[in-house]
Design an enzyme around this catalytic site. Structure first.
Site, PDB file in Angstrom:
ATOM      1  CG  ASP A  21     -53.514  16.388 -11.055  1.00 46.84           C
ATOM      2  OD1 ASP A  21     -54.107  16.916 -10.094  1.00 46.84           O
ATOM      3  OD2 ASP A  21     -52.338  15.988 -10.972  1.00 46.84           O
ATOM      4  CE  LYS A  81     -52.352  16.188  -7.798  1.00 44.97           C
ATOM      5  NZ  LYS A  81     -51.136  15.959  -8.566  1.00 44.97           N
ATOM      6  CB  CYS A 100     -51.083  12.686 -10.680  1.00 47.57           C
ATOM      7  SG  CYS A 100     -49.745  13.868 -10.969  1.00 47.57           S
TER       8      CYS A 100
END
Ligand code: TIU
Length: 224
Positions: free
Chosen positions: A24, A129, A162
């Protein structure tokens, strides 16, 4: 097998059976005007991870390792976004709302893109995701199994959200995981430190913690 010094013990891996997973590193988390800023965070704190992520990516590419990038975000109709997730955060700017980099945390918008310095190259899978973990509702697990991957090197943001969620998912699926601590960052430096400490405590309850200098030294030593 290559061994890298790590906490709580050396981490051994076969580059042919190991993937670098970069979590990310998106404009939405690292640049002003995105999701991270909408949650009230100082996004400049995440910039520290960009250089080390670049080092890790370059080292992995040079070693012929699989590099996988992930992006957190949702379909434009938000049909994959749990209402409970949308409802959290500042009411003024929520997931799907317009912002300076397009709609917040929505696929296809400028804010959803990976920062330019870490852009994927041809052949590197990008996993989109909907959740915090990279395994939930994605193709990541079959992708790793098809390539015979058994160990992961994990980098990205944020360490305690994350990165940790992905690490826990991976650990429960039997992957051996080493977190590259300097290639991760958090909006809360104390959470970053605690999150790394949690991984290697108890004899490495979720995995190992190492850094990009140790990784590059090990990979360069392997080629020498
Ligand atoms: N808010 C926060 O720390 N993180 C996230 O929402 N997503 C990721 O960590 N990628």
């Amino acid at each position: 097998m290559i061994e890298i010094p790590a906490d709580p013990s050396a981490f051994a891996f076969d580059p042919a059976r190991t993937a670098l997973v970069v979590i990310d590193m998106q404009r939405d988390f690292l640049e002003p005007g995105g999701f991270g800023a909408a949650l009230g965070n100082d996004v400049s704190l995440l910039a520290a991870a960009i250089g080390p992520c670049r080092v890790a990516i370059d080292a992995a590419r040079a070693a012929g390792m699989l590099v996988i990038h992930t992006r957190e975000g949702h379909r434009p109709d938000l049909s994959d976004a749990p209402p409970a997730k949308i409802a959290r955060g500042a009411p003024s700017r929520r997931i799907g709302d317009p912002g300076p980099m397009g709609r917040i945390l929505v696929r296809g918008e400028a804010g959803h893109e990976i920062v330019a310095a870490l852009a994927p190259i041809a052949g590197e899978p990008v996993i989109d995701k909907p959740g915090k973990g990279a395994f939930y509702a994605t193709e990541l697990e079959p992708m790793l199994r098809h390539r015979g991957i058994e160990a992961l090197l994990i980098a990205g943001v944020t360490t305690e959200v994350c990165v940790h969620t992905t690490l826990r998912e991976a650990n429960d699926r039997g992957f051996r995981c080493a977190v590259l601590g300097d290639a991760c960052a958090s909006y809360f430096p104390e959470f970053h430190a605690a999150a790394l400490a949690m991984v290697s405590a108890q004899g490495g309850i979720f995995g190992w913690v190492t850094d990009t200098a140790r990784l590059t030294a090990a990979l360069e030593g392997d080629r020498a």
